[in-house]
Design an enzyme around this catalytic site. Structure first.
Site, PDB file in Angstrom:
ATOM      1  N   ASP A 173      -7.743 -15.145 -23.527  1.00 37.13           N
ATOM      2  CA  ASP A 173      -8.347 -16.359 -24.071  1.00 37.13           C
ATOM      3  C   ASP A 173      -9.588 -16.762 -23.284  1.00 37.13           C
ATOM      4  O   ASP A 173      -9.496 -17.223 -22.140  1.00 37.13           O
ATOM      5  CB  ASP A 173      -7.317 -17.500 -24.052  1.00 37.13           C
ATOM      6  CG  ASP A 173      -7.858 -18.780 -24.658  1.00 37.13           C
ATOM      7  OD1 ASP A 173      -8.622 -18.690 -25.640  1.00 37.13           O
ATOM      8  OD2 ASP A 173      -7.533 -19.871 -24.145  1.00 37.13           O
ATOM      9  N   ARG A 203     -12.978 -21.483 -65.216  1.00 39.05           N
ATOM     10  CA  ARG A 203     -13.130 -22.111 -63.907  1.00 39.05           C
ATOM     11  C   ARG A 203     -12.083 -21.615 -62.914  1.00 39.05           C
ATOM     12  O   ARG A 203     -12.410 -21.315 -61.756  1.00 39.05           O
ATOM     13  CB  ARG A 203     -13.041 -23.632 -64.033  1.00 39.05           C
ATOM     14  CG  ARG A 203     -13.322 -24.399 -62.748  1.00 39.05           C
ATOM     15  CD  ARG A 203     -14.781 -24.311 -62.349  1.00 39.05           C
ATOM     16  NE  ARG A 203     -15.072 -23.190 -61.456  1.00 39.05           N
ATOM     17  CZ  ARG A 203     -16.236 -22.544 -61.450  1.00 39.05           C
ATOM     18  NH1 ARG A 203     -17.205 -22.872 -62.259  1.00 39.05           N
ATOM     19  NH2 ARG A 203     -16.425 -21.539 -60.617  1.00 39.05           N
ATOM     20  N   LYS A 233       1.749 -19.339 -26.485  1.00 36.05           N
ATOM     21  CA  LYS A 233       0.544 -19.940 -25.930  1.00 36.05           C
ATOM     22  C   LYS A 233       0.886 -20.856 -24.758  1.00 36.05           C
ATOM     23  O   LYS A 233       2.037 -20.966 -24.339  1.00 36.05           O
ATOM     24  CB  LYS A 233      -0.211 -20.690 -27.029  1.00 36.05           C
ATOM     25  CG  LYS A 233      -0.708 -19.762 -28.136  1.00 36.05           C
ATOM     26  CD  LYS A 233      -1.737 -20.445 -29.014  1.00 36.05           C
ATOM     27  CE  LYS A 233      -2.356 -19.471 -29.995  1.00 36.05           C
ATOM     28  NZ  LYS A 233      -3.476 -20.066 -30.750  1.00 36.05           N
ATOM     29  N   GLU A 242      -0.572 -15.373 -24.756  1.00 37.23           N
ATOM     30  CA  GLU A 242      -1.940 -15.753 -24.415  1.00 37.23           C
ATOM     31  C   GLU A 242      -2.060 -15.967 -22.917  1.00 37.23           C
ATOM     32  O   GLU A 242      -1.218 -16.625 -22.302  1.00 37.23           O
ATOM     33  CB  GLU A 242      -2.304 -17.048 -25.153  1.00 37.23           C
ATOM     34  CG  GLU A 242      -3.682 -17.596 -24.864  1.00 37.23           C
ATOM     35  CD  GLU A 242      -3.885 -18.947 -25.522  1.00 37.23           C
ATOM     36  OE1 GLU A 242      -4.572 -19.015 -26.547  1.00 37.23           O
ATOM     37  OE2 GLU A 242      -3.326 -19.953 -25.003  1.00 37.23           O
ATOM     38  N   LYS A 294      -5.776 -19.818 -39.708  1.00 33.82           N
ATOM     39  CA  LYS A 294      -6.710 -20.871 -40.126  1.00 33.82           C
ATOM     40  C   LYS A 294      -7.161 -20.590 -41.555  1.00 33.82           C
ATOM     41  O   LYS A 294      -8.277 -20.154 -41.826  1.00 33.82           O
ATOM     42  CB  LYS A 294      -7.890 -20.938 -39.163  1.00 33.82           C
ATOM     43  CG  LYS A 294      -7.464 -21.331 -37.746  1.00 33.82           C
ATOM     44  CD  LYS A 294      -8.620 -21.275 -36.763  1.00 33.82           C
ATOM     45  CE  LYS A 294      -8.150 -21.637 -35.355  1.00 33.82           C
ATOM     46  NZ  LYS A 294      -9.210 -21.491 -34.341  1.00 33.82           N
TER      47      LYS A 294
END
Length: 282
Positions: free
Chosen positions: A220, A103, A170, A199, A138
């Site tokens: 952006d 597994r 940012k 950004e 992410k």
């Protein structure tokens, strides 16, 4: 930023596998104890669907840590594109160890191959444009480096690894610093030599970022027309990265504006594991 390679990840792979086995095996696999300790077995792992493979080193580490007597015989390599029902690897060794490691080994392989498969889908969509598709932060907590390696197996590229290896300034950073020029200047003072990316949300802000000496400018959610204008304004002074609101339908058009990079959170965030199966025989 350079792409991760397996040479960078040896200690990380071992640590990933130790944690996986600790949560799965714990104090011992009580079901595997039903099998006589001396029994040997063979097994094959297949994919039930088309996939791009990633994660072979994690599988090797699982069985090495469970029982070094297990032999893993690979029929594919990381980065290979395979069809449904393809045998990926064979196993031979103590039957208990094959079942105990199954597994965890498949969890790594199906997740990382899922990332690589999605990345290949996107890389194919922009083939011939010269743009580089970048991942983001992410990622699944604890598996960032593994997922970022899988991104490279699928033909895409790594952005910064974390908050420590490059600046990404940012909107809120800009506001807190007092402006674009102030933020870029502070970054150069704090860590000379580290890449500085900022950004921007308009062509005016792009001009400010270029004047401030940013290495990379993230556009952006600019329109396609504004992206093309940004490429002309930039004139090669900085690298340009498109980000935000990019879909399958718009990706190729964005790539054709002439930007250098496109960052896509979905490379690691919107991932479906590849369907794998292990078949044991004695």
């Amino acid at each position: 930023m350079p792409n991760l390679t397996l040479a960078d990840l040896s200690a990380e792979i071992d640590a990933n596998v130790r944690r996986a086995l600790a949560e799965d095996v714990g104090s011992g696999d009580i079901t595997a104890q039903l099998i006589p300790v001396e029994r040997l077995a063979h097994a094959s792992v297949i994919t039930r669907e088309e996939a791009v493979i990633s994660g072979t080193a994690w599988v090797d580490a699982v069985f090495r840590q469970v029982d070094p007597r297990v032999a893993v015989h690979w029929q594919v390599a990381d980065g290979d594109r395979v069809g449904a029902d393809r045998v990926l690897f064979h196993l031979e060794g103590p039957a208990r160890a094959l079942l105990t490691g199954e597994r965890s080994a498949l969890n790594f392989l199906q997740l990382l191959s899922g990332v690589a498969t999605r990345c290949r889908h996107y890389a194919d969509m922009v083939d011939g444009t010269g743009v580089r598709l970048l991942d983001t932060r992410k990622t699944i907590p604890g598996l960032r480096l593994a997922q970022k390696y899988a991104v490279t197996c699928g033909g895409c590229h790594n952005h910064r690894i974390g908050l420590y290896d490059a600046f990404l300034i940012k909107e809120n950073h800009i506001a807190a610093c007092g402006g674009i020029a102030e933020a870029v200047a502070a970054a150069h003072r704090i860590a000379p030599g580290k890449p500085v990316e900022i950004e921007v949300e308009s062509l005016d802000e792009l001009e400010q970022a270029l004047l401030a000496g940013a290495d990379i400018v993230m556009l952006d959610e600019l329109s396609l027309d504004d992206m093309r204008t940004a490429v002309a304004i930039n004139g090669g002074r900085a690298k340009l990265e498109a980000s935000g609101g990019i879909s399958d339908e718009t990706l190729r058009s964005v790539a054709e504006t002439g930007v250098d990079y496109i960052s896509i959170g979905a490379l690691t965030k919107h991932v479906r594991a590849v369907d794998l199966s292990m078949r044991l025989r004695q």
